[in-house]
Scaffold this active site. Structure first.
Site, short mmCIF file in Angstrom:
data_model
loop_
_atom_site.label_atom_id
_atom_site.label_comp_id
_atom_site.label_asym_id
_atom_site.label_seq_id
_atom_site.Cartn_x
_atom_site.Cartn_y
_atom_site.Cartn_z
N VAL A 1 0.83 -1.20 0.00
CA VAL A 1 0.00 0.00 0.00
C VAL A 1 0.88 1.26 0.00
O VAL A 1 0.39 2.37 0.14
CB VAL A 1 -0.95 0.00 1.23
CG1 VAL A 1 -1.91 -1.18 1.18
CG2 VAL A 1 -0.17 -0.01 2.55
N HIS B 1 -4.42 -4.38 -2.37
CA HIS B 1 -4.78 -4.11 -0.97
C HIS B 1 -4.94 -2.61 -0.70
O HIS B 1 -4.95 -2.19 0.46
CB HIS B 1 -3.73 -4.70 -0.01
CG HIS B 1 -3.79 -6.20 0.09
ND1 HIS B 1 -2.79 -6.97 0.65
CD2 HIS B 1 -4.75 -7.08 -0.29
CE1 HIS B 1 -3.13 -8.25 0.60
NE2 HIS B 1 -4.31 -8.35 0.03
C1 BJW Z 1 12.27 -10.34 0.95
C2 BJW Z 1 13.12 -9.29 1.28
C3 BJW Z 1 13.96 -8.85 0.26
C4 BJW Z 1 11.93 -9.69 3.01
N1 BJW Z 1 13.93 -9.43 -0.94
N2 BJW Z 1 12.27 -10.92 -0.24
C5 BJW Z 1 -8.93 -18.62 3.05
C6 BJW Z 1 -8.32 -19.44 3.97
C7 BJW Z 1 -7.88 -18.93 5.20
C8 BJW Z 1 -8.07 -17.60 5.52
C9 BJW Z 1 -8.68 -16.80 4.60
C10 BJW Z 1 -9.11 -17.29 3.40
N3 BJW Z 1 -9.66 -16.27 2.69
C11 BJW Z 1 -9.59 -15.16 3.43
C12 BJW Z 1 -9.01 -15.45 4.61
C13 BJW Z 1 -8.76 -14.50 5.69
C14 BJW Z 1 -7.57 -13.59 5.45
C15 BJW Z 1 -6.29 -14.42 5.35
O1 BJW Z 1 -5.75 -14.68 4.30
N4 BJW Z 1 -5.76 -14.83 6.49
C16 BJW Z 1 -4.54 -15.61 6.50
C17 BJW Z 1 -3.42 -14.81 7.19
C18 BJW Z 1 -4.83 -16.92 7.14
N5 BJW Z 1 -7.74 -12.81 4.24
C19 BJW Z 1 -8.54 -11.76 4.23
O2 BJW Z 1 -9.19 -11.44 5.19
C20 BJW Z 1 -8.63 -10.99 2.92
N6 BJW Z 1 -9.98 -10.81 2.57
C21 BJW Z 1 -10.71 -11.73 1.94
O3 BJW Z 1 -10.22 -12.73 1.49
O4 BJW Z 1 -12.06 -11.43 1.86
C22 BJW Z 1 -12.98 -12.49 1.66
C23 BJW Z 1 -13.04 -13.32 2.93
C24 BJW Z 1 -12.94 -12.71 4.18
C25 BJW Z 1 -12.98 -13.50 5.34
C26 BJW Z 1 -13.10 -14.88 5.25
C27 BJW Z 1 -13.18 -15.48 3.99
C28 BJW Z 1 -13.15 -14.67 2.83
C29 BJW Z 1 -8.04 -9.60 3.11
C30 BJW Z 1 -6.59 -9.63 3.37
C31 BJW Z 1 -6.10 -8.21 3.64
C32 BJW Z 1 -4.64 -8.17 4.05
N7 BJW Z 1 -4.35 -6.88 4.57
C33 BJW Z 1 -2.97 -6.56 4.92
C34 BJW Z 1 -2.95 -5.12 5.49
C35 BJW Z 1 -3.10 -4.13 4.32
C36 BJW Z 1 -3.14 -2.72 4.79
C37 BJW Z 1 -1.88 -2.26 5.44
O5 BJW Z 1 -0.75 -2.45 4.93
O6 BJW Z 1 -2.01 -1.66 6.48
O7 BJW Z 1 -2.13 -6.67 3.77
S1 BJW Z 1 -2.24 -7.74 6.07
C38 BJW Z 1 -0.65 -7.73 5.33
O8 BJW Z 1 -0.36 -9.02 4.75
C39 BJW Z 1 -0.74 -6.74 4.16
C40 BJW Z 1 0.07 -7.42 3.12
O9 BJW Z 1 -0.26 -6.92 1.84
C41 BJW Z 1 -0.28 -8.87 3.31
C42 BJW Z 1 0.72 -9.83 2.75
O10 BJW Z 1 1.96 -9.70 3.39
P1 BJW Z 1 3.28 -9.84 2.52
O11 BJW Z 1 3.36 -8.76 1.54
O12 BJW Z 1 3.40 -11.21 2.02
O13 BJW Z 1 4.41 -9.51 3.63
P2 BJW Z 1 5.09 -10.49 4.70
O14 BJW Z 1 5.70 -9.65 5.73
O15 BJW Z 1 4.17 -11.54 5.15
O16 BJW Z 1 6.23 -11.24 3.86
C43 BJW Z 1 7.39 -10.56 3.39
C44 BJW Z 1 8.20 -11.55 2.57
O17 BJW Z 1 9.28 -10.86 1.97
C45 BJW Z 1 8.81 -12.69 3.41
O18 BJW Z 1 8.57 -13.92 2.74
C46 BJW Z 1 10.31 -12.37 3.41
O19 BJW Z 1 11.12 -13.53 3.41
C47 BJW Z 1 10.46 -11.61 2.12
N8 BJW Z 1 11.55 -10.63 2.09
N9 BJW Z 1 12.89 -8.95 2.60
C48 BJW Z 1 13.09 -10.50 -1.14
N10 BJW Z 1 14.84 -7.84 0.49
#
Ligand code: BJW
Length: 254
Positions: free
Chosen positions: A107, A123
């Site tokens: 974001v 997101h």
């Molecule tokens: C490097 C590096 C370098 C570091 N070079 N690499 C189905 C099953 C189970 C659960 C669910 C499901 N469907 C929905 C859910 C619920 C939930 C979910 O997924 N939960 C799981 C955690 C279990 N999902 C939702 O609620 C979503 N909504 C949805 O699906 O609606 C329908 C629905 C709802 C409820 C039930 C069922 C259906 C919405 C998700 C919204 C996520 N929001 C956030 C906050 C955004 C706003 C903000 O920033 O403030 O988004 S949470 C956070 O996680 C943020 C990110 O975009 C997102 C992903 O994180 P990301 O980018 O992967 O970061 P990290 O820190 O996790 O990883 C970093 C990586 O980089 C690591 O691997 C490092 O190794 C690597 N790295 N340095 C290369 N230099």
């Protein structure tokens, strides 16, 4: 292959130069080298903050000022951050490939700052806010914010225009992402832990549609098992080495 210090699979150059329709998915890791904290892992935001107290609609309803203090703090960090070589290389890839779509979970707006144009901010965007009454969105760039929680001109609260846990993603953005994922021949998955749905399922969608997958990440993730090529290291080092030090012939139109 230039300055890349990790073993490079033999057929990588062929894969990169033969692809025509490319999709890149990015996560917080791409911005880590710009000084933006990731979410998970040792230095991640969720180490010190509980997601459910800050990044859910229920948290905002309970304590909008607390949620906004957290976002104000993050906006302070992100406001000073500059795109890194990873962001810039992705912007160059958009010029190189005939069809190119970037899907970012971030974001922070750093991809656009680096020059990327066809970006799906799946997101949302931290600089955009949404009136909780009228639903209208607008950009609020003050750092720090003048008032916490900030308000719309109608007097109602505004919230960050981002997707919190438990909220649905914009269906139009999802359709656009699906269209790109099901028609691409090469997918890069960069700097995401691959655990947050629905984006976590995007690579398997592309794979089922015949795309090759290249993952760039410091660590193994659930995506690694799907990937044809995994490159372990920093995206800000690997991406420039792949594209700037390789004399790739520009692919022909799709
Ligand atoms: C490097 C590096 C370098 C570091 N070079 N690499 C189905 C099953 C189970 C659960 C669910 C499901 N469907 C929905 C859910 C619920 C939930 C979910 O997924 N939960 C799981 C955690 C279990 N999902 C939702 O609620 C979503 N909504 C949805 O699906 O609606 C329908 C629905 C709802 C409820 C039930 C069922 C259906 C919405 C998700 C919204 C996520 N929001 C956030 C906050 C955004 C706003 C903000 O920033 O403030 O988004 S949470 C956070 O996680 C943020 C990110 O975009 C997102 C992903 O994180 P990301 O980018 O992967 O970061 P990290 O820190 O996790 O990883 C970093 C990586 O980089 C690591 O691997 C490092 O190794 C690597 N790295 N340095 C290369 N230099």
């Amino acid at each position: 292959m230039g300055t890349l210090s990790i073993p490079i699979p033999k057929d990588l150059k062929r894969t990169l130069s033969s692809a025509k329709c490319v999709v890149v998915i990015t996560g917080a890791g791409i911005s880590a080298e710009s000084g933006v904290p990731t979410f998970r892992g040792e230095d991640g935001l969720w180490k010190n903050y509980r997601a459910e107290e800050l990044a859910t609609p229920w948290a905002f309803k309970k304590d909008p000022a607390l949620v906004w203090q957290w976002y104000d703090w993050r906006r302070g960090i992100i406001g000073k951050a500059k795109p890194n070589p990873g962001h810039f290389t992705i912007a160059k890839m958009e010029k190189f490939y005939p069809e190119f779509t970037l899907i970012t979970q971030n974001v922070d707006g750093l991809h656009r700052k680096a020059g990327s144009e066809n970006v799906i901010e799946i997101h949302g965007n931290l600089w955009r806010v949404r009136c909780v009454e009228e639903g209208k969105t607008f950009y609020l760039n003050d750092v720090p914010l003048k008032e916490i929680p900030p308000r719309c001109s109608c007097g109602a609260l505004v919230r960050p225009d981002v997707v919190w846990f438990g909220e649905s993603l914009d269906p139009q953005l999802i359709s656009k992402a699906h269209a790109a994922l099901t028609s691409c021949d090469l997918l890069f998955v960069i700097g995401t832990s691959g655990v947050v749905q629905p984006v976590a399922s995007f690579p398997s969608l592309a794979k089922q549609s015949g795309a090759q997958i290249i993952e760039i990440n410091l660590d193994t993730t659930p995506i690694s098992a799907l990937a044809d090529i995994t490159l372990r290291g920093k995206s800000g080092e690997i991406l420039p080495a792949l594209f700037e030090n390789m004399s790739l012939e520009a692919p022909k139109k799709c």
